[in-house]
Design a protein around this motif. Sequence first.
Motif, PDB file in Angstrom:
ATOM      1  N   HIS A   1       1.386  -0.729  -0.170  1.00  0.00           N
ATOM      2  CA  HIS A   1      -0.189  -0.328   0.171  1.00  0.00           C
ATOM      3  C   HIS A   1       0.909   1.685  -0.296  1.00  0.00           C
ATOM      4  O   HIS A   1       2.024   1.797   1.019  1.00  0.00           O
ATOM      5  CB  HIS A   1      -0.954   0.097   1.030  1.00  0.00           C
ATOM      6  CG  HIS A   1      -2.094   1.005   1.194  1.00  0.00           C
ATOM      7  ND1 HIS A   1      -3.421   0.623   1.422  1.00  0.00           N
ATOM      8  CD2 HIS A   1      -2.291   1.943   0.329  1.00  0.00           C
ATOM      9  CE1 HIS A   1      -4.218   1.689   1.807  1.00  0.00           C
ATOM     10  NE2 HIS A   1      -3.243   2.534   0.684  1.00  0.00           N
TER      11      HIS A   1
ATOM     12  N   HIS B   1       2.824   8.392   1.843  1.00  0.00           N
ATOM     13  CA  HIS B   1       2.325   8.831   0.815  1.00  0.00           C
ATOM     14  C   HIS B   1       4.156   9.567   0.396  1.00  0.00           C
ATOM     15  O   HIS B   1       3.574  10.399   0.067  1.00  0.00           O
ATOM     16  CB  HIS B   1       1.691   9.631   1.025  1.00  0.00           C
ATOM     17  CG  HIS B   1       0.236   9.246   1.282  1.00  0.00           C
ATOM     18  ND1 HIS B   1      -0.335   8.920   2.144  1.00  0.00           N
ATOM     19  CD2 HIS B   1      -0.827   9.666  -0.080  1.00  0.00           C
ATOM     20  CE1 HIS B   1      -1.857   7.777   1.356  1.00  0.00           C
ATOM     21  NE2 HIS B   1      -1.609   8.770   0.533  1.00  0.00           N
TER      22      HIS B   1
ATOM     23  N   HIS C   1       1.584   5.184  -1.861  1.00  0.00           N
ATOM     24  CA  HIS C   1       0.968   6.106  -2.675  1.00  0.00           C
ATOM     25  C   HIS C   1       2.640   7.006  -3.772  1.00  0.00           C
ATOM     26  O   HIS C   1       3.551   7.142  -2.468  1.00  0.00           O
ATOM     27  CB  HIS C   1      -0.231   7.422  -2.437  1.00  0.00           C
ATOM     28  CG  HIS C   1      -0.915   6.297  -1.772  1.00  0.00           C
ATOM     29  ND1 HIS C   1      -1.918   5.961  -2.253  1.00  0.00           N
ATOM     30  CD2 HIS C   1      -1.233   5.737  -0.410  1.00  0.00           C
ATOM     31  CE1 HIS C   1      -2.907   5.501  -2.017  1.00  0.00           C
ATOM     32  NE2 HIS C   1      -2.893   5.491  -0.962  1.00  0.00           N
TER      33      HIS C   1
ATOM     34  N   GLU D   1      -5.373   0.998  -5.313  1.00  0.00           N
ATOM     35  CA  GLU D   1      -6.530   0.584  -4.052  1.00  0.00           C
ATOM     36  C   GLU D   1      -7.432   1.563  -4.829  1.00  0.00           C
ATOM     37  O   GLU D   1      -7.767   3.080  -5.392  1.00  0.00           O
ATOM     38  CB  GLU D   1      -5.743   2.312  -3.220  1.00  0.00           C
ATOM     39  CG  GLU D   1      -6.974   2.557  -2.077  1.00  0.00           C
ATOM     40  CD  GLU D   1      -6.431   3.207  -0.676  1.00  0.00           C
ATOM     41  OE1 GLU D   1      -5.497   3.835  -0.768  1.00  0.00           O
ATOM     42  OE2 GLU D   1      -7.177   2.752   0.377  1.00  0.00           O
TER      43      GLU D   1
ATOM     44  N   ASP E   1       0.341   2.093   3.822  1.00  0.00           N
ATOM     45  CA  ASP E   1      -0.397   3.449   2.987  1.00  0.00           C
ATOM     46  C   ASP E   1       0.496   4.870   3.128  1.00  0.00           C
ATOM     47  O   ASP E   1       0.613   5.525   3.262  1.00  0.00           O
ATOM     48  CB  ASP E   1      -1.403   4.032   4.074  1.00  0.00           C
ATOM     49  CG  ASP E   1      -2.478   3.898   3.189  1.00  0.00           C
ATOM     50  OD1 ASP E   1      -2.456   4.398   1.631  1.00  0.00           O
ATOM     51  OD2 ASP E   1      -3.948   4.253   3.417  1.00  0.00           O
TER      52      ASP E   1
ATOM     53  N   HIS F   1      -4.297   5.813  -5.858  1.00  0.00           N
ATOM     54  CA  HIS F   1      -5.672   5.910  -5.788  1.00  0.00           C
ATOM     55  C   HIS F   1      -5.944   5.931  -7.178  1.00  0.00           C
ATOM     56  O   HIS F   1      -6.024   6.813  -8.306  1.00  0.00           O
ATOM     57  CB  HIS F   1      -5.563   6.998  -5.443  1.00  0.00           C
ATOM     58  CG  HIS F   1      -5.806   7.450  -3.772  1.00  0.00           C
ATOM     59  ND1 HIS F   1      -6.089   6.340  -2.804  1.00  0.00           N
ATOM     60  CD2 HIS F   1      -4.743   8.361  -2.693  1.00  0.00           C
ATOM     61  CE1 HIS F   1      -5.794   6.791  -1.702  1.00  0.00           C
ATOM     62  NE2 HIS F   1      -4.803   8.096  -2.108  1.00  0.00           N
TER      63      HIS F   1
HETATM   64 ZN   LIG Z   1      -3.764   4.666   1.157  1.00  0.00          ZN
END
Ligand SMILES: [Zn+2]
Length: 266
Positions: free
Chosen positions: A7, A229, A9, A80, A227, A39
């Motif tokens: 996960h 970033h 980004h 995602e 997740d 995303h």
């Molecule tokens: Zn995410």
Amino acid sequence: MRFSNLHTHTVFSDGKGTVRENIESAIAKNMLSLGFSDHSFTACDTSYCMRLEDYGRYAEHVRALAKEYEDRLPVYLGIEKDYFSEIEEGAFDYVIASVHYIIRGGVCYPIDHSEAQQRQCASEAFGGSLLDMAKCYYGMVAEHAAKAKPDIIGHFDVLNKFSIMPELSDEYIRITEEALRETVRHCRRFEVNTGGIGRGWRKTPYPSLYLLKLLRELGGEVVINSDSHHPDNLDCHFTESAALLRKAGFTSFSVFDGAGFQPIAL
Ligand SMILES: [Zn+2]
Ligand SMILES: [Zn+2]
């Protein structure tokens, strides 16, 4: 213990690092493998997602770098998938299914952007009832799992990101447990998501410990994802998450190998 992260980004959606910067970071962190999950396109809010016209470029770029780095790090192409998105079936190595919005009366309410927006959603769309908002959100998570048939359920109880849900109330626990039972019927693999910790919102990952315990009782499976970033956060809080999983009774977590998910002993 070595970890993977599925996960992630990048600048293709709302991440800060490029695909290459993330791969280099994963190699520096001695990770087992890395997957990208930018995303999917959401028409109701285009501020953080991929543009529809960028899906092809994203896939080609990740595939090209996966080839370039194949002797150093296994790299996978994922996405995602938001509740309100459509994606081409089979276009990705894996799919993480997440719910980020509630749409009511034509208004799109982001449920994990800010506490103010979450409270606005409860106030305007649910007569101020956090529990009614929770019922709606968790119902959508189960429905998303049923329809999307994803590989992984994303940040199951992200609704509690800002800790305003009445987490200790019997009714909230009942709503979340019922939704987890329903969701696991459609997808038994959930992520332990440390994204809220990486960005300073929380001290523990999603899902909460009582939900992890229930997931284990129901025969569920877990992957550990950050997740992220930013490339620095690829393995944020993973060692602590492994300890939390042991506390919940899990003896292994799963890692993707390109064809399927393999258990790694905790
Ligand atoms: Zn995410
Ligand atoms: Zn998400």
